[in-house]
Design a protein around this motif. Structure first.
Motif, PDB file in Angstrom:
ATOM      1  N   UNK A   1       0.844  -1.174   0.000  1.00 34.20           N
ATOM      2  CA  UNK A   1       0.000   0.000   0.000  1.00 34.20           C
ATOM      3  C   UNK A   1       0.893   1.242   0.000  1.00 34.20           C
ATOM      4  N   UNK A   2       0.538   2.184  -0.835  1.00 28.41           N
ATOM      5  CA  UNK A   2       1.279   3.436  -0.927  1.00 28.41           C
ATOM      6  C   UNK A   2       0.394   4.546  -0.378  1.00 28.41           C
ATOM      7  N   UNK A   3       0.981   5.379   0.461  1.00 30.19           N
ATOM      8  CA  UNK A   3       0.231   6.456   1.092  1.00 30.19           C
ATOM      9  C   UNK A   3       0.723   7.800   0.580  1.00 30.19           C
ATOM     10  N   UNK A   4      -0.232   8.684   0.331  1.00 28.17           N
ATOM     11  CA  UNK A   4       0.061  10.063  -0.053  1.00 28.17           C
ATOM     12  C   UNK A   4      -0.637  10.981   0.934  1.00 28.17           C
ATOM     13  N   UNK A   5      -0.004  12.067   1.252  1.00 24.21           N
ATOM     14  CA  UNK A   5      -0.599  13.046   2.148  1.00 24.21           C
ATOM     15  C   UNK A   5      -0.805  14.350   1.384  1.00 24.21           C
ATOM     16  N   UNK A   6      -2.018  14.871   1.451  1.00 20.57           N
ATOM     17  CA  UNK A   6      -2.350  16.144   0.809  1.00 20.57           C
ATOM     18  C   UNK A   6      -2.793  17.137   1.875  1.00 20.57           C
ATOM     19  N   UNK A   7      -3.161  18.326   1.433  1.00 22.17           N
ATOM     20  CA  UNK A   7      -3.649  19.346   2.357  1.00 22.17           C
ATOM     21  C   UNK A   7      -4.959  18.920   3.024  1.00 22.17           C
ATOM     22  N   UNK A   8      -5.719  18.094   2.341  1.00 22.87           N
ATOM     23  CA  UNK A   8      -7.025  17.692   2.845  1.00 22.87           C
ATOM     24  C   UNK A   8      -6.996  16.405   3.657  1.00 22.87           C
ATOM     25  N   UNK A   9      -5.890  15.679   3.620  1.00 24.27           N
ATOM     26  CA  UNK A   9      -5.827  14.427   4.371  1.00 24.27           C
ATOM     27  C   UNK A   9      -4.916  13.404   3.707  1.00 24.27           C
ATOM     28  N   UNK A  10      -5.090  12.153   4.103  1.00 30.73           N
ATOM     29  CA  UNK A  10      -4.236  11.065   3.622  1.00 30.73           C
ATOM     30  C   UNK A  10      -4.985  10.212   2.599  1.00 30.73           C
ATOM     31  N   UNK A  11      -4.241   9.748   1.589  1.00 29.40           N
ATOM     32  CA  UNK A  11      -4.793   8.863   0.557  1.00 29.40           C
ATOM     33  C   UNK A  11      -4.016   7.559   0.597  1.00 29.40           C
ATOM     34  N   UNK A  12      -4.730   6.440   0.729  1.00 31.68           N
ATOM     35  CA  UNK A  12      -4.110   5.118   0.713  1.00 31.68           C
ATOM     36  C   UNK A  12      -4.439   4.449  -0.623  1.00 31.68           C
ATOM     37  N   UNK A  13      -3.395   4.075  -1.370  1.00 25.23           N
ATOM     38  CA  UNK A  13      -3.570   3.390  -2.647  1.00 25.23           C
ATOM     39  C   UNK A  13      -3.177   1.934  -2.461  1.00 25.23           C
ATOM     40  N   UNK A  14      -4.122   1.030  -2.664  1.00 21.80           N
ATOM     41  CA  UNK A  14      -3.815  -0.390  -2.494  1.00 21.80           C
ATOM     42  C   UNK A  14      -2.990  -0.889  -3.671  1.00 21.80           C
ATOM     43  N   UNK A  15      -2.262  -1.957  -3.437  1.00 21.26           N
ATOM     44  CA  UNK A  15      -1.425  -2.539  -4.483  1.00 21.26           C
ATOM     45  C   UNK A  15      -2.262  -3.092  -5.634  1.00 21.26           C
ATOM     46  N   UNK A  16      -3.482  -3.552  -5.355  1.00 18.64           N
ATOM     47  CA  UNK A  16      -4.353  -4.064  -6.415  1.00 18.64           C
ATOM     48  C   UNK A  16      -4.763  -2.962  -7.390  1.00 18.64           C
ATOM     49  N   UNK A  17      -5.019  -1.779  -6.880  1.00 15.49           N
ATOM     50  CA  UNK A  17      -5.375  -0.652  -7.743  1.00 15.49           C
ATOM     51  C   UNK A  17      -4.197  -0.279  -8.625  1.00 15.49           C
ATOM     52  N   UNK A  18      -3.028  -0.193  -8.034  1.00 11.92           N
ATOM     53  CA  UNK A  18      -1.823   0.141  -8.801  1.00 11.92           C
ATOM     54  C   UNK A  18      -1.543  -0.948  -9.831  1.00 11.92           C
TER      55      UNK A  18
END
Length: 118
Positions: A1-18
């Protein structure tokens, strides 16, 4: 899982989506017949359908971004190095522009060559 942080909060991208996005980009490249499973069964690699791309793609998080390992099946009669280079370029481009994530490496493993019949 890859996590990104933005001004509005955190985004978790699962490996299946990628993996699904990578598989779609790879199979659009000229010369790629499809995605292959990582495991050989009875001397042959399985050709995966769109809903099973995650079995043929491994996504890891590296120090400089995502590391993607793709297992593909290519068509006979086309220069392998050109196909692999195009797959690497396209997958990196799609991930960086679609998901806005850094890509450290795109490793392509050619599992099989399929003879295309006319």
């Amino acid at each position: 899982m890859i996590q990104k942080t933005t001004d509005l909060g955190r985004i978790d991208l699962s490996n299946d989506v990628i993996a699904t996005i990578c598989g779609g980009a790879a199979t659009e490249c000229y010369g790629v017949v499809g995605m292959a499973s990582q495991k050989m069964s009875d001397g042959f690699y399985d050709l995966l359908k769109k809903d099973n791309y995650s079995k043929g793609i491994v996504v890891e998080e590296g120090a400089g971004g995502a590391i993607v390992n793709l297992y593909i099946i290519i068509g006979y009669g086309i220069k392998i190095s050109e196909i692999v280079y195009e797959v690497q370029k396209k997958v990196k481009y799609v991930l960086e522009n679609t998901l806005d994530i850094d890509v450290e490496a795109v490793n392509v493993y050619v599992q099989s060559i399929k003879v295309m019949e006319d």
